[in-house]
Design a protein around this motif. Structure first.
Motif, PDB file in Angstrom:
ATOM      1  N   GLY A   1       9.620  40.240  13.888  1.00  0.00           N
ATOM      2  CA  GLY A   1      10.560  41.266  13.454  1.00  0.00           C
ATOM      3  C   GLY A   1      11.973  40.747  13.403  1.00  0.00           C
ATOM      4  N   CYS A   2      12.376  39.951  14.404  1.00  0.00           N
ATOM      5  CA  CYS A   2      13.741  39.434  14.448  1.00  0.00           C
ATOM      6  C   CYS A   2      14.018  38.426  13.344  1.00  0.00           C
ATOM      7  CB  CYS A   2      14.037  38.813  15.810  1.00  0.00           C
ATOM      8  SG  CYS A   2      12.922  37.484  16.285  1.00  0.00           S
ATOM      9  N   ALA A   3      12.971  37.944  12.669  1.00  0.00           N
ATOM     10  CA  ALA A   3      13.147  37.043  11.530  1.00  0.00           C
ATOM     11  C   ALA A   3      13.183  37.802  10.215  1.00  0.00           C
ATOM     12  CB  ALA A   3      12.035  36.004  11.505  1.00  0.00           C
ATOM     13  N   GLY A   4      13.175  39.126  10.293  1.00  0.00           N
ATOM     14  CA  GLY A   4      13.272  39.944   9.087  1.00  0.00           C
ATOM     15  C   GLY A   4      11.955  40.466   8.562  1.00  0.00           C
ATOM     16  N   ASN A   5      10.860  40.229   9.263  1.00  0.00           N
ATOM     17  CA  ASN A   5       9.566  40.718   8.822  1.00  0.00           C
ATOM     18  C   ASN A   5       9.447  42.208   9.151  1.00  0.00           C
ATOM     19  OD1 ASN A   5       6.665  41.348   8.808  1.00  0.00           O
ATOM     20  ND2 ASN A   5       6.351  39.140   8.617  1.00  0.00           N
ATOM     21  N   ARG A   6       9.231  43.041   8.138  1.00  0.00           N
ATOM     22  CA  ARG A   6       9.209  44.501   8.314  1.00  0.00           C
ATOM     23  C   ARG A   6       7.830  45.031   8.697  1.00  0.00           C
ATOM     24  NH1 ARG A   6       9.789  47.421   4.141  1.00  0.00           N
ATOM     25  NH2 ARG A   6       9.389  45.862   2.540  1.00  0.00           N
ATOM     26  N   TYR A   7       6.834  44.157   8.759  1.00  0.00           N
ATOM     27  CA  TYR A   7       5.468  44.619   8.964  1.00  0.00           C
ATOM     28  C   TYR A   7       4.914  44.272  10.345  1.00  0.00           C
ATOM     29  CZ  TYR A   7       5.782  45.305   3.960  1.00  0.00           C
ATOM     30  OH  TYR A   7       6.191  45.712   2.713  1.00  0.00           O
ATOM     31  N   VAL A   8       5.236  43.085  10.861  1.00  0.00           N
ATOM     32  CA  VAL A   8       4.723  42.690  12.161  1.00  0.00           C
ATOM     33  C   VAL A   8       5.477  43.422  13.265  1.00  0.00           C
ATOM     34  CG1 VAL A   8       6.270  40.702  12.445  1.00  0.00           C
ATOM     35  CG2 VAL A   8       4.028  40.680  13.542  1.00  0.00           C
ATOM     36  N   LYS A   9       4.763  43.783  14.330  1.00  0.00           N
ATOM     37  CA  LYS A   9       5.361  44.565  15.417  1.00  0.00           C
ATOM     38  C   LYS A   9       5.522  43.649  16.642  1.00  0.00           C
ATOM     39  CE  LYS A   9       2.821  48.538  13.578  1.00  0.00           C
ATOM     40  NZ  LYS A   9       3.931  49.033  12.744  1.00  0.00           N
ATOM     41  N   THR A  10       6.773  43.223  16.879  1.00  0.00           N
ATOM     42  CA  THR A  10       7.069  42.285  17.971  1.00  0.00           C
ATOM     43  C   THR A  10       8.306  42.728  18.761  1.00  0.00           C
ATOM     44  OG1 THR A  10       8.301  40.922  16.374  1.00  0.00           O
ATOM     45  CG2 THR A  10       6.024  40.281  16.833  1.00  0.00           C
ATOM     46  N   PRO A  11       8.291  43.920  19.349  1.00  0.00           N
ATOM     47  CA  PRO A  11       9.507  44.416  20.017  1.00  0.00           C
ATOM     48  C   PRO A  11       9.972  43.561  21.202  1.00  0.00           C
ATOM     49  CG  PRO A  11       7.607  45.803  20.536  1.00  0.00           C
ATOM     50  CD  PRO A  11       7.187  44.901  19.422  1.00  0.00           C
ATOM     51  N   HIS A  12       9.046  42.976  21.962  1.00  0.00           N
ATOM     52  CA  HIS A  12       9.460  42.196  23.131  1.00  0.00           C
ATOM     53  C   HIS A  12      10.039  40.849  22.732  1.00  0.00           C
ATOM     54  CE1 HIS A  12       7.765  45.216  25.753  1.00  0.00           C
ATOM     55  NE2 HIS A  12       6.611  45.131  25.125  1.00  0.00           N
TER      56      HIS A  12
END
Length: 473
Positions: free
Chosen positions: A46-57
């Motif tokens: 997500g922090c790399a701009g991916n809107r689909y993968v869920k990686t909050p931690h």
């Protein structure tokens, strides 16, 4: 053991003894945790701009720490890249090019975990070791590693998922680690690697897969699948092409592939969340450095390929997130654009532990970059792959800077070559090696690749033979 390995082992043992004596006086060395994904490409966060993968931690860890935006592996295959991470050396130096050859005694000594243990660190390993048919379990105080690829459901479905089992082992390590000395924990996930020989390819837990219900994540933007037609027949008939045919030939296959891949990454993210929660419970947050990276990336249909092995962006560009609670506030959430490599992790971890990397280390410590220092000389680097797997995977070598990439497939009598201007063609669609107007650039890069290859014969006198300026002037 060869004479050279014996001499190196004796030298490492002597230097390690001196280091241990000197470092025994240290009272504030941080705990260090290295977490590795398998086949985790850089844009699947997500922090790399991916809107689909869920990686909050992982996203939170990047927001509180540092994200290296240009981090790469130097050989995109599990065993070789892991050996480079452990030893701080290119494959041409450490010599591990297949899944059976183990680390030598000297290589265990020079590894980041070997050096740290001799200096007083309490060490542990959890997960896929990935190097050799025999593993140095006695090199760790706590060993929860396994050989081979492992199974996502080791007790059978619907039993506990491997990532969840590992998460529990990580929490157990943190709980029982002694408090009178620092610890170094290595955690090597199988995820998000495919499950070999299973037609479903990616096998997440039901709980993580359920988070992607109702979603249709597309393939990442990149070179089209029709791009395969410009490659030689050896690549069109390779293992990468076979794997493409089982994952990306229909819209349904593409959707299921991406959902399974992203769900496995979410499982890693859950494990990292549980780890950080336990560190807080144990009062260890303020003195524990956490590093997340991967051994290599993976194609998702770009160039009509799947798997890894070649020097394109998708298999070689990987995540690197570093959380160090001791960094100044101005560095938290920073992005580092300076190029970094998998073999930089060994000297970086050693410097964080207050140790000097052993002679023969070819990676660079990233601690100065972490602290915001002016970048070193512009960097060029080498990429290689020499695991032909009975002819199914063509061998290749490459030289790379942030601007230029040259790839040479070496199994043919006349090697097939690629040249990319990455500033103007980041998805590597236009092969300039085929264009007469770029003949001079092709020849310069070809010579640079040869120079890199020859440099490894220098042994202990090895040094980086080129920088980016040599390629771009």
């Amino acid at each position: 053991m060869t004479r050279r390995e014996f001499v190196e082992l004796m030298g490492l043992t002597a230097s390690g003894s001196l280091a241990a004596a000197a470092q025994a006086k240290a009272v504030s060395r941080p705990n260090i945790i290295l977490l590795l994904g398998d086949d985790h490409r850089a844009d699947a966060l997500g922090c790399a701009g991916n809107r689909y993968v869920k990686t909050p931690h992982l996203d939170a860890m990047a927001a509180e720490g540092l994200r290296f935006e240009n981090h790469f592996c130097t050989t995109p295959i599990c065993c070789v890249s892991r050996a480079s991470i452990m030893t701080g050396q290119y494959a041409a130096t450490h010599g591990i090019n297949d899944f059976s050859k183990p680390l030598s005694a000297a290589q265990v000594q020079r590894s980041y975990f070997g050096q740290m243990r001799r200096s007083g660190y309490y060490t542990g390993f959890v997960g896929k070791f990935g190097v050799g048919s025999t593993m140095p379990s006695d090199a760790f105080d706590v060993w929860k590693g396994f050989g081979g690829q492992g199974q996502y459901f080791p007790q059978g479905e619907p039993g506990p998922h491997l990532t969840d089992i590992m998460a529990g082992q990580v929490v157990d390590f943190v709980q029982q680690a002694p408090r009178h000395k620092p610890f170094c924990l290595s955690v090597s996930f199988k995820a998000p690697h495919e499950q070999d020989e299973d037609p479903r390819t990616y096998l997440p837990s039901a709980a993580t897969y359920a988070r992607y219900a109702g979603t249709s994540p597309p393939l990442p933007l990149g070179a089209s699948e029709s791009d395969i037609e410009r490659f030689p027949l050896a690549i069109q008939r390779s293992e990468s092409r076979r794997r493409w045919s089982t994952r990306y030939t229909t819209a349904k296959l593409r959707e299921e592939t991406m959902k399974g891949y992203y769900a496995l990454i979410s499982g890693i993210d859950d494990a990292i969340g549980a780890l950080r929660k336990e560190l807080a419970t144990q009062g260890l947050v303020d003195n524990t450095v956490i590093v997340y990276s991967a051994d290599h990336g993976v194609y998702h249909g770009e160039h009509g390929l799947a798997g890894k092995w070649y020097a394109h962006e998708e298999p070689t560009r990987i995540p690197l997130i570093v959380y160090d609670p001791r960094l100044p506030a101005r560095r938290k959430g920073a992005r580092v654009s300076e190029p970094s490599l998998n073999l930089d992790l060994q000297p970086t971890l050693l410097q964080l532990a207050g140790l000097t990397p052993p002679d023969g280390t070819q990676g660079r410590s990233l601690v100065a970059s972490m602290n915001g220092a002016v970048p070193q000389t512009q960097r060029a680097w080498y990429v290689e792959h020499n695991f032909p797997d009975h002819g199914l995977i063509p061998s290749s070598r490459a030289v790379r800077s942030l601007h230029w990439k040259y790839i040479q497939y070496t199994d043919n009598a006349v090697p097939f070559e690629e040249v990319y201007d990455l500033h103007n063609d980041p998805h590597e669609v236009r092969n300039l090696a085929l264009e007469p107007a770029h003949k001079a650039t092709l020849e310069k890069l070809r010579v640079a690749c040869d120079t890199w290859s020859r440099s490894f014969t220098a042994g202990d006198a090895w040094h980086e033979p080129l920088n980016a300026g040599d390629l771009e002037s």
